[in-house]
Write a protein that holds these residues in place. Structure first.
Motif, PDB file in Angstrom:
ATOM      1  N   ASP A 145       0.824  -1.214   0.000  1.00 27.87           N
ATOM      2  CA  ASP A 145       0.000   0.000   0.000  1.00 27.87           C
ATOM      3  C   ASP A 145       0.851   1.254   0.000  1.00 27.87           C
ATOM      4  N   TRP A 146       1.836   1.179   0.895  1.00 28.09           N
ATOM      5  CA  TRP A 146       2.744   2.320   1.094  1.00 28.09           C
ATOM      6  C   TRP A 146       3.485   2.620  -0.196  1.00 28.09           C
ATOM      7  N   LYS A 154       4.442   5.773  -5.114  1.00 26.76           N
ATOM      8  CA  LYS A 154       4.627   5.813  -6.564  1.00 26.76           C
ATOM      9  C   LYS A 154       3.561   6.686  -7.216  1.00 26.76           C
ATOM     10  N   ALA A 155       2.325   6.565  -6.740  1.00 24.09           N
ATOM     11  CA  ALA A 155       1.240   7.380  -7.307  1.00 24.09           C
ATOM     12  C   ALA A 155       1.534   8.859  -7.079  1.00 24.09           C
ATOM     13  N   PHE A 156       2.034   9.165  -5.883  1.00 22.25           N
ATOM     14  CA  PHE A 156       2.359  10.556  -5.566  1.00 22.25           C
ATOM     15  C   PHE A 156       3.466  11.062  -6.487  1.00 22.25           C
ATOM     16  N   PRO A 197      -2.322  12.005   3.087  1.00 19.18           N
ATOM     17  CA  PRO A 197      -2.081  10.594   2.756  1.00 19.18           C
ATOM     18  C   PRO A 197      -1.105   9.974   3.775  1.00 19.18           C
ATOM     19  N   GLN A 198      -1.218   8.668   3.988  1.00 18.91           N
ATOM     20  CA  GLN A 198      -0.440   8.027   5.065  1.00 18.91           C
ATOM     21  C   GLN A 198       1.082   8.158   4.880  1.00 18.91           C
ATOM     22  N   TYR A 258      11.809   7.848  -1.729  1.00 20.57           N
ATOM     23  CA  TYR A 258      11.742   6.385  -1.698  1.00 20.57           C
ATOM     24  C   TYR A 258      12.568   5.779  -0.570  1.00 20.57           C
ATOM     25  N   LEU A 259      13.353   6.586   0.090  1.00 22.93           N
ATOM     26  CA  LEU A 259      14.245   6.061   1.122  1.00 22.93           C
ATOM     27  C   LEU A 259      13.835   6.486   2.526  1.00 22.93           C
TER      28      LEU A 259
END
Ligand code: OGA
Ligand code: NI
Length: 364
Positions: A12-13, A18-20, A39-40, A145-146
């Motif tokens: 999910d995360w 990726k969508a963001f 968003p989470q 991403y990190l």
């Protein structure tokens, strides 16, 4: 909230990240869509949750404001050098006024950055990139991403030195003013580097000759108003992996510095610039100057605009080795750190993502 641990949550995360990123619209894009919940991926946690580490109300300490006396012959250089030394040692931060950059230039720089971030999506998305080789690029969260969580902030990054970009690489919304501001801030940087050299008891050009200003990066930040500011953060706590930084901030506030385990506000001062020491100057000064943690709170008002100018050597530009300056060492003041190249240092910084202690791995 804890970092997701189950596979499902991780998926999910990752999907949300990726969508963001694929949206190429940044945090501003979420706000424009009218989100009422963050968003989470923006949920800060543990030590990044502001309310858990806020200072007691009565803690109203101010970081020093130093008059550089550009328009005032009565200001003594020695007094300025003394103040710079004290502030760099005790706080790692100070503000400067009377610094020689006209107010109109500061205002126009903030306006230009606002104009860029408020350009239509179709204009901005052309600049959205994570390509390391690009000198001018827009993105949200370089460590997206990190990092453990994303921050409520978008950034236009311009690498101004050693080789400046071509003028047409800049967005038109802020092209002229960015080039102009960059020149002014470089001049001020040289002045500050002289003061810092003298504050260490070295000759004025010592730090410049060590190429502490070879690289110059502008991080032009835009912090949109946040619907749930208590659940996230504008910029998480970090130290700068630079020699030093000159920061232009607007009137909104939210920048805080860690001082004796308390977060203290760096209150906006009209026309002032904020100066802070980075990890590399702490290293070469053998702890005479301190690189301290700072952060930016999210806010339900905004946008907040700031421009951080980093002076450092870029990772691929130099094999020069940096360690505590020999002239500062003695039997009573032995080196605290091992030597490193900026490349190796930056690799360590990226691995640790600016966590408290990039310098720690060099400690003898
Ligand atoms: C940074 C930073 C502070 C701010 O970019 O490293 O600390 O006020 N910015 O945006
Ligand atoms: Ni910083």
């Amino acid at each position: 909230m804890e970092h997701p641990t189950s596979t499902l949550q991780n998926d999910d995360w990752e999907r949300e990240l990726k969508a963001f990123d694929d949206s190429k619209a940044g945090v501003k894009g979420l706000v424009d869509k009218g989100v009422s919940k963050i968003p989470q991926i923006f949920n800060a946690f543990n030590d990044d949750i502001p309310s858990k580490t806020s200072p007691p109300q009565e803690f109203d300490l101010q970081i020093p404001v130093i008059d550089l006396g550009f328009n005032d012959a009565g200001v003594q250089r020695k007094d300025i050098v003394d103040k710079v030394r004290e502030a760099s040692k005790n706080f790692g931060f100070f503000q400067v006024v009377n610094h020689g950059i006209p107010k109109e230039i500061l205002n126009e720089m903030k306006e230009g950055i606002r104009r860029f971030h408020e350009e239509p999506y179709d204009v901005k998305k052309e600049y959205y990139s994570r390509d390391r080789s690009k000198k001018v690029k827009f993105s949200s969260n370089f460590d997206l991403y990190l990092a453990k969580a994303a921050n409520w902030r978008d950034t236009l990054l311009c690498i101004m030195a050693p080789e400046p970009p071509q003028p047409n690489e800049f967005p038109t919304a802020c092209r002229e003013i960015t080039i102009c501001y960059s020149g002014h801030v470089r001049k001020l940087g040289l002045t500050l580097l002289e003061l810092l050299s003298e504050a260490l008891g070295l000759k004025s050009k010592h730090l410049e000759e060590m190429e502490c200003m070879k690289g110059q990066l502008l991080f032009c930040h835009y912090y949109p108003a946040c619907p749930e500011p208590e659940r996230t953060i504008g910029t998480k706590a970090h130290t700068d992996p630079t020699f030093f930084t000159i920061l232009l901030q607007d009137h909104i506030g939210g920048l805080q510095v860690l001082y004796q385990n308390h977060w203290i506000d760096v209150k906006p001062v009209e026309g002032a610039l904020v100066i802070n020491m980075g990890d590399l100057i702490q290293l070469i000064s053998n702890d005479k100057f301190k690189s301290v943690k700072h952060r930016v709170l999210a806010n339900n008002v905004g946008p907040r605009i700031s421009v951080a100018c980093f002076f450092t050597t870029l990772r691929n530009e130099s094999d020069r080795v940096y360690g505590p300056i020999k002239d500062l060492l003695s039997k009573d003041n032995p080196p605290i750190y091992k030597e490193t190249t900026v490349r190796d240092f930056t690799i360590q910084f990226d691995l640790k993502l600016g966590a408290s202690s990039t310098l720690e791995y060099l400690r003898i």
